[in-house]
Design a protein around this motif. Structure first.
Motif, PDB file in Angstrom:
ATOM      1  N   ARG A 244       0.834  -1.207   0.000  1.00 46.02           N
ATOM      2  CA  ARG A 244       0.000   0.000   0.000  1.00 46.02           C
ATOM      3  C   ARG A 244       0.868   1.256   0.000  1.00 46.02           C
ATOM      4  N   VAL A 245       1.912   1.261   0.808  1.00 49.73           N
ATOM      5  CA  VAL A 245       2.784   2.431   0.889  1.00 49.73           C
ATOM      6  C   VAL A 245       3.551   2.624  -0.420  1.00 49.73           C
ATOM      7  N   SER A 246       4.082   1.553  -0.979  1.00 53.54           N
ATOM      8  CA  SER A 246       4.853   1.668  -2.217  1.00 53.54           C
ATOM      9  C   SER A 246       3.976   2.093  -3.386  1.00 53.54           C
ATOM     10  N   ALA A 247       2.723   1.646  -3.431  1.00 58.62           N
ATOM     11  CA  ALA A 247       1.815   2.093  -4.492  1.00 58.62           C
ATOM     12  C   ALA A 247       1.533   3.580  -4.379  1.00 58.62           C
ATOM     13  N   LEU A 248       1.462   4.086  -3.152  1.00 61.95           N
ATOM     14  CA  LEU A 248       1.273   5.520  -2.964  1.00 61.95           C
ATOM     15  C   LEU A 248       2.474   6.300  -3.489  1.00 61.95           C
ATOM     16  N   PHE A 249       3.683   5.863  -3.142  1.00 53.93           N
ATOM     17  CA  PHE A 249       4.879   6.549  -3.626  1.00 53.93           C
ATOM     18  C   PHE A 249       5.048   6.383  -5.135  1.00 53.93           C
ATOM     19  N   LEU A 250       4.438   5.382  -5.699  1.00 51.54           N
ATOM     20  CA  LEU A 250       4.502   5.186  -7.141  1.00 51.54           C
ATOM     21  C   LEU A 250       3.628   6.174  -7.891  1.00 51.54           C
ATOM     22  N   ALA A 251       2.551   6.654  -7.254  1.00 52.07           N
ATOM     23  CA  ALA A 251       1.552   7.453  -7.961  1.00 52.07           C
ATOM     24  C   ALA A 251       1.608   8.939  -7.645  1.00 52.07           C
TER      25      ALA A 251
ATOM     26  N   TRP B 261      -4.896 -12.032  -3.170  1.00 44.91           N
ATOM     27  CA  TRP B 261      -6.014 -11.103  -3.277  1.00 44.91           C
ATOM     28  C   TRP B 261      -5.850  -9.936  -2.304  1.00 44.91           C
ATOM     29  N   ILE B 262      -5.382 -10.205  -1.100  1.00 42.60           N
ATOM     30  CA  ILE B 262      -5.130  -9.139  -0.130  1.00 42.60           C
ATOM     31  C   ILE B 262      -4.048  -8.191  -0.659  1.00 42.60           C
ATOM     32  N   ALA B 263      -3.003  -8.750  -1.265  1.00 38.97           N
ATOM     33  CA  ALA B 263      -1.929  -7.925  -1.815  1.00 38.97           C
ATOM     34  C   ALA B 263      -2.449  -7.017  -2.924  1.00 38.97           C
ATOM     35  N   VAL B 264      -3.307  -7.541  -3.775  1.00 36.77           N
ATOM     36  CA  VAL B 264      -3.876  -6.727  -4.857  1.00 36.77           C
ATOM     37  C   VAL B 264      -4.722  -5.596  -4.285  1.00 36.77           C
ATOM     38  N   GLN B 265      -5.496  -5.893  -3.259  1.00 37.91           N
ATOM     39  CA  GLN B 265      -6.341  -4.866  -2.638  1.00 37.91           C
ATOM     40  C   GLN B 265      -5.500  -3.751  -2.037  1.00 37.91           C
ATOM     41  N   GLN B 266      -4.399  -4.102  -1.373  1.00 37.76           N
ATOM     42  CA  GLN B 266      -3.551  -3.084  -0.762  1.00 37.76           C
ATOM     43  C   GLN B 266      -2.890  -2.210  -1.821  1.00 37.76           C
ATOM     44  N   PHE B 267      -2.480  -2.823  -2.891  1.00 34.59           N
ATOM     45  CA  PHE B 267      -1.859  -2.041  -3.973  1.00 34.59           C
ATOM     46  C   PHE B 267      -2.869  -1.075  -4.592  1.00 34.59           C
ATOM     47  N   LEU B 268      -4.099  -1.515  -4.785  1.00 36.06           N
ATOM     48  CA  LEU B 268      -5.116  -0.644  -5.378  1.00 36.06           C
ATOM     49  C   LEU B 268      -5.493   0.497  -4.441  1.00 36.06           C
ATOM     50  N   ILE B 269      -5.496   0.244  -3.143  1.00 33.36           N
ATOM     51  CA  ILE B 269      -5.822   1.305  -2.186  1.00 33.36           C
ATOM     52  C   ILE B 269      -4.762   2.399  -2.225  1.00 33.36           C
ATOM     53  N   GLY B 270      -3.490   2.009  -2.165  1.00 30.43           N
ATOM     54  CA  GLY B 270      -2.425   3.006  -2.246  1.00 30.43           C
ATOM     55  C   GLY B 270      -2.412   3.730  -3.567  1.00 30.43           C
TER      56      GLY B 270
ATOM     57  N   SER C  17      11.042   2.454   4.632  1.00 33.97           N
ATOM     58  CA  SER C  17      11.233   3.187   5.891  1.00 33.97           C
ATOM     59  C   SER C  17       9.903   3.594   6.508  1.00 33.97           C
ATOM     60  N   VAL C  18       8.983   4.100   5.682  1.00 27.17           N
ATOM     61  CA  VAL C  18       7.673   4.494   6.204  1.00 27.17           C
ATOM     62  C   VAL C  18       6.926   3.275   6.734  1.00 27.17           C
ATOM     63  N   THR C  19       7.003   2.160   6.022  1.00 26.90           N
ATOM     64  CA  THR C  19       6.329   0.934   6.484  1.00 26.90           C
ATOM     65  C   THR C  19       6.904   0.466   7.811  1.00 26.90           C
TER      66      THR C  19
END
Length: 256
Positions: free
Chosen positions: A21-28, A72-81, A48-50
């Motif tokens: 979730r954190v890495s997807a946020l920094f990606l976008a 499926w949980i991993a996909v959901q976290q990536f989409l949220i971030g 570091s943030v995680t």
């Protein structure tokens, strides 16, 4: 001390799912996209943030990391971030869209340069607005507010099988239309003033056909455009801060 395989996987899952979730946020988010920030730096920041927020996270779901449910949980976290970062990205793109409209009205549409964040050609006026918006975002501690919102997202939408709701996805899709509305709002005063100037030159060219309107009109439009940019800059930055606040409210709404 001995650890079983299941205990190790549970420990890794407690870090891997929030890290996605954190890495997807920094990606976008716009500040860290493109070639300005290396990928290694973004990965180190996300890790570091995680690691810093891991003690404040709720309990992880009882699911194996390398399983269908864990995937499926991993996909959901990536989409949220990614959704959180996309809202902020649209806020900055509204500023770029407004800058493009101003540049084309001034006659500076040909003066383009490569945007390091997106890798496409954009007018220099749009780059100017984007740089000012980035500086204002950092001066207002917008990055700290974003990290705080990210930490709160694990409380509002904990790591689990459920991701963004259908209503949240709909609101996110409707928010994309605000990009064009906000861009027009940013550039409307300048475009209107330059349109009136062009209409005046059109009347002058009809009244005096021998007048070389291009050699006279371009310097006037360019100088007037730069003058209007200077006097309207505080209002544009104020509109950007208000649009940024609306973006933070949308982030909170789609997570609930």
């Amino acid at each position: 001390m001995q650890f079983s395989e299941s205990q190790l996987l549970t420990l890794v899952a407690g870090i891997a799912w929030p890290f996605l979730r954190v890495s997807a946020l920094f990606l976008a988010i716009p500040v860290f996209t493109g070639h300005m920030v290396p990928v290694r730096v973004r990965v180190m920041l996300a890790a570091s943030v995680t690691w810093l927020i891991s003690p404040m996270l709720p309990a992880m779901p009882d699911a194996a990391l390398f399983s269908l449910s864990g995937f499926w949980i991993a996909v959901q976290q990536f989409l949220i971030g990614l959704a959180i970062g996309l809202v902020l990205h649209l806020v900055f793109e509204a500023v770029v869209f407004g800058g493009q409209s101003v540049a084309y009205s001034m006659g500076l549409g040909f003066a383009s340069m490569v945007d390091p964040q997106t890798g496409v050609q954009v007018p220099v006026i749009a780059q100017f607005y984007q740089i000012l918006a980035t500086l204002l975002f950092l001066a207002m501690d917008g990055h700290l507010i974003l990290i705080r919102l990210l930490v709160d997202s694990f409380q509002m939408l904990p790591v689990g099988f459920e991701g963004l709701s259908a209503d949240g996805m709909r609101r996110l899709a409707l928010w994309a239309s605000r990009l064009f509305a906000a861009g027009v709002l940013f550039s409307l005063p300048l475009v209107t003033a330059l349109l009136l100037v062009n209409l005046g030159f059109g009347v002058a060219s009809r009244a005096a056909p021998q007048l070389n309107i291009f050699s006279v009109g371009f310097p006037v439009s360019l100088g007037l455009g730069l003058f209007l940019i200077g006097i309207s800059l505080p209002d544009v930055l104020s509109l950007f801060s208000g649009f940024l606040d609306d973006g933070y409210q949308l982030m909170t709404a789609i997570l609930q």
